[in-house]
Design an enzyme around this catalytic site. Structure first.
Site, mmCIF file in Angstrom:
data_model
loop_
_atom_site.group_PDB
_atom_site.id
_atom_site.type_symbol
_atom_site.label_atom_id
_atom_site.label_comp_id
_atom_site.label_asym_id
_atom_site.label_seq_id
_atom_site.Cartn_x
_atom_site.Cartn_y
_atom_site.Cartn_z
ATOM 1 N N ASP A 223 -11.860 35.208 -49.905
ATOM 2 C CA ASP A 223 -12.316 36.268 -48.999
ATOM 3 C C ASP A 223 -13.026 35.649 -47.776
ATOM 4 O O ASP A 223 -12.777 36.053 -46.636
ATOM 5 C CB ASP A 223 -13.271 37.198 -49.768
ATOM 6 C CG ASP A 223 -13.788 38.341 -48.906
ATOM 7 O OD1 ASP A 223 -12.984 39.216 -48.547
ATOM 8 O OD2 ASP A 223 -14.996 38.338 -48.587
ATOM 9 N N LYS A 227 -11.865 35.408 -43.584
ATOM 10 C CA LYS A 227 -12.711 35.741 -42.437
ATOM 11 C C LYS A 227 -12.785 34.562 -41.458
ATOM 12 O O LYS A 227 -12.728 34.747 -40.241
ATOM 13 C CB LYS A 227 -14.107 36.158 -42.913
ATOM 14 C CG LYS A 227 -14.069 37.487 -43.694
ATOM 15 C CD LYS A 227 -15.367 37.767 -44.427
ATOM 16 C CE LYS A 227 -15.277 39.066 -45.223
ATOM 17 N NZ LYS A 227 -16.384 39.251 -46.166
HETATM 18 P P1 NHO Z 1 -10.339 50.351 -52.527
HETATM 19 O O1 NHO Z 1 -11.523 51.136 -52.955
HETATM 20 O O2 NHO Z 1 -9.592 49.531 -53.503
HETATM 21 O O3 NHO Z 1 -9.337 51.388 -51.826
HETATM 22 C C1 NHO Z 1 -8.059 51.038 -51.398
HETATM 23 C C2 NHO Z 1 -7.270 52.316 -51.076
HETATM 24 O O4 NHO Z 1 -6.015 51.918 -50.519
HETATM 25 C C3 NHO Z 1 -6.938 53.177 -52.285
HETATM 26 O O5 NHO Z 1 -6.989 54.539 -51.899
HETATM 27 C C4 NHO Z 1 -5.474 52.783 -52.601
HETATM 28 O O6 NHO Z 1 -4.740 53.831 -53.236
HETATM 29 C C5 NHO Z 1 -4.945 52.549 -51.223
HETATM 30 N N1 NHO Z 1 -3.787 51.658 -51.169
HETATM 31 C C6 NHO Z 1 -3.713 50.365 -51.572
HETATM 32 N N2 NHO Z 1 -2.477 49.876 -51.359
HETATM 33 C C7 NHO Z 1 -1.760 50.862 -50.790
HETATM 34 C C8 NHO Z 1 -0.421 50.984 -50.324
HETATM 35 N N3 NHO Z 1 0.422 49.953 -50.383
HETATM 36 N N4 NHO Z 1 -0.025 52.175 -49.797
HETATM 37 C C9 NHO Z 1 -0.875 53.227 -49.722
HETATM 38 N N5 NHO Z 1 -2.151 53.161 -50.132
HETATM 39 C C10 NHO Z 1 -2.590 52.000 -50.666
HETATM 40 O O7 NHO Z 1 -10.733 49.324 -51.336
HETATM 41 P P2 NHO Z 1 -11.987 49.443 -50.331
HETATM 42 O O8 NHO Z 1 -13.192 48.811 -50.905
HETATM 43 O O9 NHO Z 1 -12.071 50.830 -49.824
HETATM 44 O O10 NHO Z 1 -11.498 48.475 -49.133
HETATM 45 C C11 NHO Z 1 -10.593 48.926 -48.160
HETATM 46 C C12 NHO Z 1 -10.374 47.823 -47.150
HETATM 47 O O11 NHO Z 1 -11.613 47.523 -46.514
HETATM 48 C C13 NHO Z 1 -9.883 46.495 -47.765
HETATM 49 O O12 NHO Z 1 -8.977 45.871 -46.889
HETATM 50 C C14 NHO Z 1 -11.163 45.670 -47.844
HETATM 51 O O13 NHO Z 1 -10.937 44.271 -47.809
HETATM 52 C C15 NHO Z 1 -11.835 46.134 -46.571
HETATM 53 N N6 NHO Z 1 -13.227 45.845 -46.549
HETATM 54 C C16 NHO Z 1 -14.069 46.330 -47.516
HETATM 55 C C17 NHO Z 1 -15.391 45.950 -47.525
HETATM 56 C C18 NHO Z 1 -16.338 46.534 -48.537
HETATM 57 O O14 NHO Z 1 -17.561 46.341 -48.483
HETATM 58 N N7 NHO Z 1 -15.850 47.335 -49.501
HETATM 59 C C19 NHO Z 1 -15.781 45.011 -46.558
HETATM 60 C C20 NHO Z 1 -14.906 44.614 -45.545
HETATM 61 C C21 NHO Z 1 -13.630 45.046 -45.565
HETATM 62 O O15 NHO Z 1 -17.502 43.985 -45.402
HETATM 63 C C22 NHO Z 1 -16.997 44.240 -46.665
HETATM 64 C C23 NHO Z 1 -16.638 42.950 -47.399
HETATM 65 O O16 NHO Z 1 -16.074 42.060 -46.812
HETATM 66 C C24 NHO Z 1 -16.939 42.922 -48.817
HETATM 67 C C25 NHO Z 1 -16.697 41.535 -49.415
HETATM 68 N N8 NHO Z 1 -16.295 41.662 -50.806
HETATM 69 C C26 NHO Z 1 -17.984 40.728 -49.336
HETATM 70 O O17 NHO Z 1 -18.370 40.313 -48.261
HETATM 71 O O18 NHO Z 1 -18.619 40.491 -50.439
#
Ligand code: NHO
Length: 364
Positions: A223, A227
């Site tokens: 991850d 970045k």
């Molecule tokens: P979820 O909760 O798994 O939700 C994913 C959604 O996408 C679900 O509704 C699923 O059905 C849908 N989906 C997946 N594949 C699909 C497909 N092929 N077709 C249609 N739908 C599909 O994931 P999140 O947590 O909501 O994350 C969503 C995006 O945001 C991801 O790309 C994730 O990398 C990004 N993101 C999340 C976070 C966070 O805090 N949750 C962050 C940044 C970006 O700054 C955060 C971060 O980097 C966290 C990191 N782990 C850290 O620094 O510790």
């Protein structure tokens, strides 16, 4: 004059996606000169849309989606569907899907703009990176991905501003993972002894929801490598992929192939002594250990892994799951431009997506 309409299509309604939906609802209510119309929303299993592009009500979208019996459109069909509306359209990709990232060029080429927190498009192969920016030029579309690094913190916009105003980035370093930040801030705090066993802290982080369902997806360093790949490319380095530079994994070799995240956690205590040694070694020098990433532009070196820091260093003094990113540039000299704050979580990540959408709307 009546408000100009902009159509919004959303893929993904998980942790970040749900927070984005509620921010979109309030944004749409406040928007004066543009009418925002949701015409398509999908998860991996379900979708809501109609041939007449009728507006999907934002206040009930989550329940409409969960009771829907429509299947998502295949990506090439979705491109055609959105392009055929005759109305300016923004696609919001709130998934972490590589397939969707791979399809960005076909959306952008047809004039569909994209905002996303998904890292995959920008940290995949260098060819995909080039294709995306070429397609954007060709289609006259817009593309923003602030939340792909540092959640809602202004990291991507900052590096772009630095480069586009003619500054030269020489070095970037920092803590890029909310999970890793939390783990090391509690495993090796700057305030004297404290700090539980490594395996205890990992289990605690998982319980608090700071880790991926399988903590190995955080501990393998990928991850953070994604970045850094994105930032290095904006700084001018042609990084081939997130596996083309040294990345230290914190997963013990023997546990790489255990079947489940639970089994991994159960066996992790066997390796506590190793991490204790890492911590003690730093302590002997009056330092603490942290999981960091760095990019040295002149020597083209990108690396991710453990490093020791003086207690007075800003990286050592981070709190909670905060990120910190330092930009060293020609203009800023030896006092870097530093960005710090919450680096993970649904609301702050969605804020990055919503503010990107505002930037797109201002230009449509
Ligand atoms: P979820 O909760 O798994 O939700 C994913 C959604 O996408 C679900 O509704 C699923 O059905 C849908 N989906 C997946 N594949 C699909 C497909 N092929 N077709 C249609 N739908 C599909 O994931 P999140 O947590 O909501 O994350 C969503 C995006 O945001 C991801 O790309 C994730 O990398 C990004 N993101 C999340 C976070 C966070 O805090 N949750 C962050 C940044 C970006 O700054 C955060 C971060 O980097 C966290 C990191 N782990 C850290 O620094 O510790």
């Amino acid at each position: 004059a009546s408000a100009r309409q902009v159509n919004i299509a959303i893929i993904g309604a998980g942790g970040v996606g749900k927070c984005f939906l509620s921010q979109l609802e309030s944004l749409a209510a406040r928007r004066q000169n543009q009418k925002l119309v949701l015409t398509y929303i999908a998860t991996s299993k379900k979708a809501v849309y109609s041939d007449s592009y009728s507006p999907i009500a934002l206040d009930s979208v989550v329940s409409t989606l969960s009771s829907s019996s429509q299947a998502p459109l295949a990506l090439p069909k979705l491109v055609d569907y959105l392009a055929a509306s005759g109305t300016k359209t923004v696609l919001v990709d709130n998934t972490s899907s590589q397939d969707i990232a791979d399809a960005y060029p076909s959306f952008l080429r047809r004039g569909i703009s994209i905002v996303t927190p998904n890292k995959k498009a920008f940290s995949g192969s260098y060819k995909l990176w080039q294709d995306i920016f070429a397609a954007k030029e060709e289609g006259g579309s817009l593309l923003y991905h602030e939340a792909s690094c540092g959640a809602g913190l202004p990291v991507i916009s900052t590096i772009k501003d630095l480069v586009e105003t003619g500054d030269e980035v020489t070095k970037i370093e920092g803590v890029f993972s909310g999970t890793m930040s939390f783990l090391f801030n509690s495993f090796a705090p700057t305030s004297g002894s404290g700090g539980g066993k490594w395996s205890t802290e990992v289990a605690k982080a998982k319980e608090l929801g700071y880790t991926e369902p399988d903590p190995r997806d955080d501990l393998n360093g990928l991850d953070v490598a994604r970045k850094l790949t994105i930032l290095a490319r904006y700084a001018g380095l042609e990084v081939e992929s997130p596996t083309s530079f040294p990345v230290q994994s914190l997963i013990p070799k023997q546990l790489e192939s255990v079947a489940s995240g639970d089994e991994f956690l159960a066996r992790l205590p066997e390796f506590d002594a190793e991490m204790e040694e890492v911590k003690a070694e730093a302590q002997k020098e009056g330092k603490v250990v942290r999981f960091v990433g760095s990019i040295d532009v002149a020597s083209k070196q990108v690396k991710v892994g453990l490093e020791k820091f003086d207690l007075s260093h800003p990286i050592a003094a981070l709190k909670g799951s905060d990120n910190i990113i330092s930009f060293y540039t020609k203009r800023y000299g030896s006092n870097p431009l530093i960005i710090q704050g919450a680096g993970a979580g649904g609301d702050v990540t969605a804020m990055g997506v919503t503010s990107d959408l505002l930037k797109v709307l201002a230009q449509l």
